[in-house]
Design a protein around this motif. Structure first.
Motif: not given
Length: 545
Positions: A288-294
């Motif tokens: 989820c954190l990686r998706l938010v950063i993307k």
């Protein structure tokens, strides 16, 4: 003649710049002050370096949780409970440790706590949650990295003092500032990326809590059955919403009601609202954190977000995983959930714990239950009525770390470092070895109860309690007076965990287990030097000799 020309040139310069002599005089007057400033600067830099590099992260976190637990205990102690009964000091400290380490092991019924005590427990869970702790680690990492940069920029700082006549540099050092500037451009990008990451994590934490509290509050207002339960128990709507959201996101498992979520197992809508928070705060936090950063990268186009995605390992943030690792984690989490879901539905679909639920309710409740094994600990079923096979499966799931994957992501640098072992590392046991020791110790402290009350006190229930405390889950089979072989007229059933009936020594050991489980990340590679012998002696050869 030459000296006369020099005097004339100097006089002409002073006529052109009448204030230069004052500036030079001012610079000489500032020299003692600047020397003192440089001394103080070096002192603070040394202090910062000491704070950043000398303290072991394990001891920092251990002190943090100890202090947090002690403050929580004092807060619970000075606050008046809802009932006039005096609460035991060990049980209060046990509850404080359980909330701080997000373990939700209960030695007291939750409804004995007043509204102020519930708020104290809420803040303990918030400050002890993994996402909040990781945010503090990011802040510490930024401070440490900025200290490193300040140490490397000493030459640039000295170069800025040339105008005051404090530092003289040779011609060979004139190129040094340009090198520092080019070096700092690369380092500054990493520092800004760390800063952006800390802002993203903090925003993630705040937004999830605000949205979760809003949705749960709205659901309670719209569904009379939930509101009636809270009114009957004397629990405020706002307190229940905030407490439950914080507990679910932090994967603690405490709920203000005695029965945990059992009393709400027919409210499938509430379970569905809480279900995503279990993932967002623990097992699926990295994806989820990686998706938010993307999404932020596409929306803003800032190079810091691209740097975070391309250099996740370099950032030193354990929750920022690579894209491949995130995909493997997704597959693993849903794979484990599917296995548990199929087994639970197939073995318990007609059990007493699912009475009164329709097919849809059974599916939602079962999904909620198996999701909480890793590692939230909220329960909609009475685990004492669940079959032993399911309990063993839950024990295995609780033991596994949150970021377990089917396929390992190899780290060549770490593998190279692991080849060199210190003496201390060679003496450290594995996680499972420590858990076996803890189970044996508790069996010793509770040996009388094991003899007198074997249906409640048995090795399976003790193992589940220990693994639950180690995994910071909070599952428990509880204690039932009806299962006593020698009925005690003074026995009263209560909604506390099984460990709530243990002796003082047993509870003390479990407190240590909760701390050990909360800090298990520092010993995940323990026991690596201990290898089983692959040589199997040949019985035939042995008999011949």
């Amino acid at each position: 003649m030459a000296s006369r020309l020099t005097y004339i040139q100097a006089k002409a310069v002073l006529q052109l710049h009448p204030r230069m002599i004052n500036f030079a005089y001012f610079g000489r007057k500032l020299e003692p002050f600047c020397s003192s400033f440089l001394h103080n600067f070096n002192f603070h830099a040394s202090l910062a370096r000491f704070l950043s590099f000398q303290f072991n992260p394990f001891f920092v976190q251990l002190c943090y949780f100890l202090i947090l637990s002690l403050f929580g205990y004092m807060g619970l102690k000075v606050s008046n409970p809802r009932s006039p009964v005096r609460l035991n000091d060990l049980d209060l400290f046990y509850t404080s440790v359980s909330a701080s380490t997000v373990s939700s092991m209960s030695a007291l019924e939750m409804e004995v706590f007043s509204n102020s005590q519930l708020i104290i427990l809420t803040f303990l869970m918030l400050l002890g949650g993994e996402v909040f702790i990781s945010f503090l680690q990011l802040v510490f990492t930024r401070f440490k990295y900025s200290t490193t940069l300040s140490m490397k920029q000493d030459s640039s700082f000295k170069a800025n003092q040339i105008e005051l006549g404090l530092v003289s540099v040779s011609h060979s050092e004139n190129h040094k500032p340009n090198q520092v500037e080019s070096f700092n451009d690369r380092e500054r990008l990493k520092y800004n990326s760390l800063k952006c990451l800390s802002h993203v994590v903090l925003s993630y934490l705040i937004v999830v809590h605000f949205v979760g509290v809003g949705l749960v509050s709205l659901y309670i207002l719209l569904i009379p059955s939930v509101r009636q339960v809270l009114e009957k128990k004397g629990i405020k709507l706002q307190t229940f919403s905030f407490f439950t959201i914080v507990s679910t996101f932090a994967n603690c498992g405490f709920v203000p009601t005695n029965e945990n979520m059992v009393v709400f197992k027919k409210n499938s809508g509430l379970l569905i609202l809480l279900l995503p928070l279990v993932f967002l705060g623990n097992t699926l936090y990295p994806p989820c954190l990686r998706l938010v950063i993307k999404l932020l990268k596409k929306g803003t186009g800032r190079e810091e977000f691209s740097y975070l995605l391309k250099n996740s390992k370099e950032m030193g943030y354990g929750h920022l995983l690579s894209g491949l690792h995130c995909w493997l984690l997704l597959v693993t989490v849903f794979g484990f959930n599917m296995v548990q879901f199929i087994m639970l539905c197939s073995m318990e679909r007609n059990s007493k714990s699912m009475e009164g639920l329709n097919l849809y309710g059974k599916l939602v409740a079962s999904l909620f239950q198996v999701t909480n094994t890793r590692h939230a600990g909220e329960s909609v079923f009475d685990l004492s009525t669940v079959s032993s096979a399911i309990l063993v499966l839950f024990i295995v799931m609780m033991y596994l770390p949150p970021y377990t994957t089917f396929l390992s992501v190899r780290d060549q640098e770490n593998n190279a470092k692991r080849e060199e072992k210190s003496i201390v590392e060679c003496l450290v046991f594995s996680q499972i070895s420590y858990l076996v020791i803890f189970i044996i110790l508790i069996c010793i402290t509770e040996r009388e109860s094991l003899k007198e009350d074997p249906l409640n006190f048995n090795v399976l229930n003790i193992t589940l309690e220990v693994i639950s405390a180690y995994g910071n889950v909070g599952f428990s089979t509880g204690y039932s007076c009806a299962r006593q072989l020698k009925p005690d007229a003074m026995c009263r059933d209560s909604w506390v965990g099984f460990s709530g009936r243990w002796s003082t020594k047993g509870k003390s050991i479990l407190i240590f287990v909760m701390f050990f489980g909360r800090l298990k990340q520092f010993n995940m590679n323990g026991g690596k030097p201990w290898h089983q012998s692959k040589h199997i002696p040949n019985s035939t050869n042995a008999s011949q000799t």
